[in-house]
Design an enzyme around this catalytic site. Sequence first.
Site, mmCIF file in Angstrom:
data_model
loop_
_atom_site.group_PDB
_atom_site.id
_atom_site.type_symbol
_atom_site.label_atom_id
_atom_site.label_comp_id
_atom_site.label_asym_id
_atom_site.label_seq_id
_atom_site.Cartn_x
_atom_site.Cartn_y
_atom_site.Cartn_z
ATOM 1 C CB CYS A 43 -18.529 -4.311 5.099
ATOM 2 S SG CYS A 43 -18.008 -3.403 5.641
ATOM 3 C CB CYS A 62 -1.154 -0.371 8.154
ATOM 4 S SG CYS A 62 -1.796 -2.061 7.396
ATOM 5 C CB CYS A 110 -0.640 0.187 1.524
ATOM 6 S SG CYS A 110 -2.236 1.477 0.812
ATOM 7 C CB CYS A 151 -18.680 0.643 8.920
ATOM 8 S SG CYS A 151 -17.126 -0.803 10.697
ATOM 9 C CB CYS A 210 -15.920 -6.605 6.492
ATOM 10 S SG CYS A 210 -14.682 -5.019 5.886
HETATM 11 N N1 SAM Z 1 -6.829 0.866 2.940
HETATM 12 C C1 SAM Z 1 -7.890 0.997 3.011
HETATM 13 C C2 SAM Z 1 -8.199 1.554 5.085
HETATM 14 O O1 SAM Z 1 -7.323 2.104 4.908
HETATM 15 O O2 SAM Z 1 -9.043 2.126 4.674
HETATM 16 C C3 SAM Z 1 -8.546 -0.812 4.013
HETATM 17 C C4 SAM Z 1 -8.120 -1.356 4.948
HETATM 18 S S1 SAM Z 1 -7.017 -1.146 6.590
HETATM 19 C C5 SAM Z 1 -5.757 -2.251 6.422
HETATM 20 C C6 SAM Z 1 -8.362 -1.272 7.703
HETATM 21 C C7 SAM Z 1 -8.510 -0.726 8.942
HETATM 22 O O3 SAM Z 1 -7.871 -1.945 9.761
HETATM 23 C C8 SAM Z 1 -7.832 1.079 9.346
HETATM 24 O O4 SAM Z 1 -7.946 1.738 9.052
HETATM 25 C C9 SAM Z 1 -6.654 0.309 11.317
HETATM 26 O O5 SAM Z 1 -8.051 0.640 11.345
HETATM 27 C C10 SAM Z 1 -6.969 -0.947 11.397
HETATM 28 N N2 SAM Z 1 -5.354 -2.182 11.046
HETATM 29 C C11 SAM Z 1 -4.727 -1.467 10.628
HETATM 30 N N3 SAM Z 1 -3.242 -2.077 11.306
HETATM 31 C C12 SAM Z 1 -4.373 -2.927 12.086
HETATM 32 C C13 SAM Z 1 -3.165 -2.679 13.632
HETATM 33 N N4 SAM Z 1 -1.993 -3.765 13.027
HETATM 34 N N5 SAM Z 1 -4.100 -3.305 14.619
HETATM 35 C C14 SAM Z 1 -5.633 -3.179 14.952
HETATM 36 N N6 SAM Z 1 -5.809 -2.537 13.643
HETATM 37 C C15 SAM Z 1 -5.566 -1.880 12.410
HETATM 38 C C1 DTB Z 2 -11.061 -2.709 11.437
HETATM 39 O O1 DTB Z 2 -12.523 -1.559 12.515
HETATM 40 N N1 DTB Z 2 -10.798 -3.474 11.652
HETATM 41 C C2 DTB Z 2 -10.266 -4.891 10.915
HETATM 42 C C3 DTB Z 2 -11.253 -4.048 9.720
HETATM 43 N N2 DTB Z 2 -12.352 -2.821 9.821
HETATM 44 C C4 DTB Z 2 -11.098 -3.830 8.194
HETATM 45 C C5 DTB Z 2 -9.257 -4.264 10.077
HETATM 46 C C6 DTB Z 2 -8.326 -5.015 11.178
HETATM 47 C C7 DTB Z 2 -6.923 -5.407 10.924
HETATM 48 C C8 DTB Z 2 -5.775 -5.724 12.030
HETATM 49 C C9 DTB Z 2 -4.678 -6.168 12.065
HETATM 50 C C10 DTB Z 2 -4.158 -7.479 10.210
HETATM 51 O O2 DTB Z 2 -4.982 -8.138 10.127
HETATM 52 O O3 DTB Z 2 -3.550 -6.847 9.980
HETATM 53 FE FE1 SF4 Z 3 -2.935 1.081 3.357
HETATM 54 FE FE2 SF4 Z 3 -2.487 -0.096 5.948
HETATM 55 FE FE3 SF4 Z 3 -2.926 2.509 5.881
HETATM 56 FE FE4 SF4 Z 3 -5.201 0.917 5.250
HETATM 57 S S1 SF4 Z 3 -4.342 1.077 6.715
HETATM 58 S S2 SF4 Z 3 -4.021 2.772 3.829
HETATM 59 S S3 SF4 Z 3 -3.704 -0.446 3.791
HETATM 60 S S4 SF4 Z 3 -0.994 1.643 4.910
#
Ligand code: SAM
Ligand code: DTB
Ligand code: SF4
Length: 337
Positions: free
Chosen positions: A127, A59, A52, A187, A96
């Site tokens: 979703c 992330c 990404c 959401c 989702c």
């Molecule tokens: N790229 C899109 C975005 O950022 O909206 C969708 C995927 S992103 C992985 C969705 C959500 O996962 C993020 O907004 C964050 O709240 C959650 N998330 C990502 N990494 C995480 C982690 N290590 N622990 C908990 N939640 C995480």
């Molecule tokens: C949200 O609030 N939590 C989910 C979903 N929306 C997309 C994602 C959690 C991701 C946790 C870290 C991972 O598995 O990479």
């Molecule tokens: Fe990309 Fe992860 Fe950020 Fe979503 S949360 S925009 S997947 S770097």
Amino acid sequence: MIRSDWTVEEAQAIHDLPFPYLIHRAQDVHRRHSDPTVIETASLLSIKTGGCPEDCGYCSQSAHHDTGVKATKLMELEDVLGAARRAKASGAQRFCMGAAWRSPKDRDMDKLCAMVEGVRDMGLETCMTLGMLSPGHVERLKAAGLDFYNHNIDTSPEYYREIATTRTMDDRLETLDRVRKGGIRVCCGGILGMGEEVRDRIAMLVTLATLPAHPDSVPINLWNEIGNTPVQKRAKPVDPLALVRTVALARILMPESVVRLSAGRTGMNEELQALCFLAGANSIFVGDALLTTGNPAAWQDEDMIGKLGMRFAPAREKPPRLPPNEIVEPVQRYDPS
Ligand code: SAM
Ligand code: DTB
Ligand code: SF4
């Protein structure tokens, strides 16, 4: 009466109540709006993993951090539908689909819409979480039958700039506004444990609770530790009772929203999850994977919910669909009378 004019000071005062008063108030709100024995279920699938361009410091999927997550292409329709069928068979209500994108490419829209249509036809709520959306994207996803769009604000407006620099909180709010106006349910929640202060958690919830309409679902994630990320250097473990206070505050500020106890449940014992349900959490992710990290096994969740004498919400045969032009109007202001 549903309020959308909460102040941080009011929210802080509720958050800091003696624990028995806080839980009593959260329970009172919860029982007035929902059956406190019912837990909703959503199943997650990463339809496009890693690589990404965004630099979100928490992330595993950001190309800016060397986390070991391999980038993949967008999954094929049949593979996504196969995963949705398995999720449905294991009892999930909602499916989702998440993509590691800043925003979807126009060339992917046909495939994404086919995924929504196919999953919907199985009787699952749909979703997606794909990053920022243009008005055209919203229109197409809505027409395909998308029920919910996940787009988290993740933390307080102040702390947000410490955890991501390639986009702003205002960018997030703009997409949320488009989604809401386009008639797709919102959401939106965030993450605890990224080194933020308690006041950032409260400010995050007040930001959500003062949007023109409360999000339909509010995911509360505990940061799942990811090595080699900027957040790993600043992360502080979340005190379990502080998590319960955050859940209770979310419940009280947003009485009709579904509050989902999201990432981080593998590190929580049943007692802590039970306290979160008492505080008003009424949804979980089910299935042993989230996007790139783990989640409790189905049998563990069934066992826990059984022991609590609670139940999972039944899947609906055909989820209701909002009419194409329905706009969710702002929540009314508080009327003390
Ligand atoms: N790229 C899109 C975005 O950022 O909206 C969708 C995927 S992103 C992985 C969705 C959500 O996962 C993020 O907004 C964050 O709240 C959650 N998330 C990502 N990494 C995480 C982690 N290590 N622990 C908990 N939640 C995480
Ligand atoms: C949200 O609030 N939590 C989910 C979903 N929306 C997309 C994602 C959690 C991701 C946790 C870290 C991972 O598995 O990479
Ligand atoms: Fe990309 Fe992860 Fe950020 Fe979503 S949360 S925009 S997947 S770097």
